[in-house]
Write a protein that holds these residues in place. Structure first.
Motif, PDB file in Angstrom:
ATOM      1  N   THR A 265       0.834  -1.211   0.000  1.00  0.00           N
ATOM      2  CA  THR A 265       0.000   0.000   0.000  1.00  0.00           C
ATOM      3  C   THR A 265       0.865   1.256   0.000  1.00  0.00           C
ATOM      4  O   THR A 265       0.616   2.210  -0.745  1.00  0.00           O
ATOM      5  CB  THR A 265      -0.883   0.030   1.282  1.00  0.00           C
ATOM      6  OG1 THR A 265      -1.504  -1.229   1.415  1.00  0.00           O
ATOM      7  CG2 THR A 265      -1.907   1.131   1.231  1.00  0.00           C
ATOM      8  N   GLN A 266       1.899   1.254   0.825  1.00  0.00           N
ATOM      9  CA  GLN A 266       2.760   2.429   0.918  1.00  0.00           C
ATOM     10  C   GLN A 266       3.461   2.699  -0.420  1.00  0.00           C
ATOM     11  O   GLN A 266       3.609   3.847  -0.835  1.00  0.00           O
ATOM     12  CB  GLN A 266       3.815   2.234   2.025  1.00  0.00           C
ATOM     13  CG  GLN A 266       3.253   2.082   3.420  1.00  0.00           C
ATOM     14  CD  GLN A 266       2.550   3.334   3.898  1.00  0.00           C
ATOM     15  OE1 GLN A 266       1.425   3.611   3.515  1.00  0.00           O
ATOM     16  NE2 GLN A 266       3.230   4.111   4.722  1.00  0.00           N
ATOM     17  N   ARG A 269       1.207   4.463  -2.676  1.00  0.00           N
ATOM     18  CA  ARG A 269       1.062   5.884  -2.289  1.00  0.00           C
ATOM     19  C   ARG A 269       2.271   6.690  -2.763  1.00  0.00           C
ATOM     20  O   ARG A 269       2.145   7.824  -3.198  1.00  0.00           O
ATOM     21  CB  ARG A 269       0.883   5.996  -0.770  1.00  0.00           C
ATOM     22  CG  ARG A 269      -0.446   5.368  -0.289  1.00  0.00           C
ATOM     23  CD  ARG A 269      -0.570   5.449   1.215  1.00  0.00           C
ATOM     24  NE  ARG A 269      -0.580   6.826   1.684  1.00  0.00           N
ATOM     25  CZ  ARG A 269       0.045   7.256   2.775  1.00  0.00           C
ATOM     26  NH1 ARG A 269       0.717   6.414   3.537  1.00  0.00           N
ATOM     27  NH2 ARG A 269      -0.021   8.523   3.117  1.00  0.00           N
ATOM     28  N   ASP A 272       1.791   7.285  -6.483  1.00  0.00           N
ATOM     29  CA  ASP A 272       0.789   8.313  -6.784  1.00  0.00           C
ATOM     30  C   ASP A 272       1.444   9.692  -6.732  1.00  0.00           C
ATOM     31  O   ASP A 272       1.185  10.552  -7.577  1.00  0.00           O
ATOM     32  CB  ASP A 272      -0.362   8.261  -5.764  1.00  0.00           C
ATOM     33  CG  ASP A 272      -1.176   6.978  -5.875  1.00  0.00           C
ATOM     34  OD1 ASP A 272      -1.061   6.277  -6.908  1.00  0.00           O
ATOM     35  OD2 ASP A 272      -1.916   6.673  -4.912  1.00  0.00           O
ATOM     36  N   ARG A 273       2.309   9.885  -5.751  1.00  0.00           N
ATOM     37  CA  ARG A 273       2.995  11.175  -5.620  1.00  0.00           C
ATOM     38  C   ARG A 273       4.039  11.360  -6.716  1.00  0.00           C
ATOM     39  O   ARG A 273       4.158  12.418  -7.331  1.00  0.00           O
ATOM     40  CB  ARG A 273       3.634  11.265  -4.214  1.00  0.00           C
ATOM     41  CG  ARG A 273       2.573  11.492  -3.152  1.00  0.00           C
ATOM     42  CD  ARG A 273       2.939  10.989  -1.771  1.00  0.00           C
ATOM     43  NE  ARG A 273       1.843  11.239  -0.847  1.00  0.00           N
ATOM     44  CZ  ARG A 273       0.705  10.510  -0.795  1.00  0.00           C
ATOM     45  NH1 ARG A 273       0.543   9.476  -1.606  1.00  0.00           N
ATOM     46  NH2 ARG A 273      -0.245  10.806   0.057  1.00  0.00           N
ATOM     47  N   LEU A 372       6.008  10.545   2.307  1.00  0.00           N
ATOM     48  CA  LEU A 372       4.569  10.258   2.224  1.00  0.00           C
ATOM     49  C   LEU A 372       3.724  11.282   2.986  1.00  0.00           C
ATOM     50  O   LEU A 372       2.502  11.258   2.880  1.00  0.00           O
ATOM     51  CB  LEU A 372       4.288   8.845   2.758  1.00  0.00           C
ATOM     52  CG  LEU A 372       4.705   7.711   1.826  1.00  0.00           C
ATOM     53  CD1 LEU A 372       4.448   6.361   2.481  1.00  0.00           C
ATOM     54  CD2 LEU A 372       3.971   7.805   0.494  1.00  0.00           C
TER      55      LEU A 372
END
Ligand code: PLP
Length: 398
Positions: A265-266, A269, A272-273, A372
């Motif tokens: 999951t991390q 993320r 996405d960034r 994050l």
């Protein structure tokens, strides 16, 4: 009205609550040393190793004190000796040549491409100089691993992968760290899991695993590992391998276990960034986006772009103007190393040979951390600031 960014480029997320709880439990019972277990208890460290081995699909995993320690241990396990040469990247971080120097060996630096990966043609030309390649996936850039492994296998060169920036990444479906003989990872605060300090070493080779476990300081307690080879493998190795203490402890392992469970999951993320930033970097005159190969599944915990063939003054000005607007960029091309941006030619103990083609690229590499704690909107804002400042300086130049 100029926009400003006010976030921190060094602020990571907090440790997951489950990790904090588990750490408190370890502190309350007091058994922090990995081999200090109550009857029937499996230590946090042994469980962490088992879980990380599963995550990357490795037979064996050893948790250690740092990524640098994992690399030096890998080299020792492969019998790299005093005076040997070890191939490695010219674009990497100081602990990589440091691990080579730690075993008394001498790095032979291999050039870097505009994709920020190891130059495979240069590597091919140098393969006869060493028996081991310490391959650094620096800043998460993975080279054509199929070609690299074919080349190294044919030449009998063993590959140790430095996956400090590729934990969770893969090439052609193979998790980073699983193509070479040994994969090394870091759990230091700025990497993909955070226990302050820490590292992993993974391999499918029972002898390399057993030697590494003995070296890390297992005494004769290797039977308590859950991701180790059968005890018979240790029969001679336990007498022949020195203890070079570098164990992980149960407190760090407790903090890490929930992070390994969350890693997939991390990584999403982060990406996405990363891709929000990358989209914002497209079509800026004078700026080259570093293109990623379709075989690469990345973890975008940092992003790089190139200001190729810019003058030193112009790059310095971009960095300064971005900083005024809250955007912290690091430049790998500075004559003097700053913070973590040292370059192969600053590692003078290794007697580096100058590589003009790589120097041209390194002079253009600009780097940015992507913690994050940034939102997607933060990344879009940062990209707008970089676009404005790069464009302004570029126009003034031409
Ligand atoms: C951080 C890092 C390491 C070493 O990790 P430590 O855990 O700090 O020893 C190795 N290689 C690269 C490229 C790194 O960035």
């Amino acid at each position: 009205m100029a926009e400003y960014f006010t976030g921190s480029f060094t602020q990571q997320e907090s440790i997951p609550e489950a990790g904090i709880e588990a750490a408190l439990t370890v502190m309350r019972h007091g058994r922090l040393h990995r081999y200090n277990t109550a009857a029937g208890e499996l230590s946090e460290t042994a469980l962490l190793e088992q879980e990380y081995a599963q995550y990357v699909g490795a037979k064996y995993c050893l948790a250690v004190a740092s990524g640098g320690y994992a690399m030096a241990t890998a080299l020792r396990a492969l019998d790299v000796a005093h005076g040997d040469k070890v191939l490695s990247n010219s674009f990497t971080l100081a602990p990589v040549p440091g691990a080579i120097a730690a075993v008394g060996a001498q790095p032979v630096f291999v050039g870097v491409t505009e994709g920020l990966t190891i130059d495979l043609d240069d590597l091919e030309a140098k393969l006869d100089q060493a028996n081991v390649l310490l391959l650094s996936h620096m800043r998460g850039h993975i080279c054509d691993m199929d070609r690299l492994m074919a080349m190294c296998d044919a030449a009998g060169v063993k590959v140790v992968e430095d996956c400090a920036h590729t934990m969770g990444a893969s090439w052609n479906g193979v998790p980073s760290g699983r193509a070479g003989a040994i994969g090394c990872y870091s759990c230091q605060t700025y990497k993909h899991v955070n226990s302050g300090e820490g590292g992993f070493l993974v391999t499918d080779d029972p002898e390399l695993a057993a030697k590494s476990i003995m070296m890390s300081g297992s005494y004769m307690l290797f039977e308590r590992h859950l991701a180790a080879p059968d005890v018979e493998i240790f029969a001679d190795i336990k007498y022949e391998t020195p203890n070079i203490s570098g164990r992980m402890d149960n407190l760090r392992a407790a903090i890490l276990r929930p992070q390994i469970a969350d890693l997939t999951t991390q990584c999403q993320r982060w990406n996405d960034r990363y891709y929000a930033l990358e989209a914002g970097f497209r079509d800026i005159p004078g700026l080259s986006v570093v293109e990623r190969a379709p075989q690469e599944v990345i973890v975008g915990s940092s992003i790089q772009f190139l200001l190729l063939d810019w003058s030193e003054d112009a790059v310095v000005e971009v960095v300064a103007r971005c900083l005024k607007r809250g955007v912290e960029l690091k430049w790998f091309g500075a004559a003097e190393p700053v913070a973590f941006t040292s370059r192969y030619d600053s590692w003078k103990y290794a007697n580096p040979v100058q590589m003009p083609a790589s120097d041209r690229i390194l002079r253009g590499v600009v780097d940015m951390r992507v913690p994050l704690t940034f939102s997607i909107e933060d990344c879009e804002l940062i990209a707008r600031i970089i676009r404005a400042e790069v464009s302004a300086v570029y126009q003034a130049q031409s």
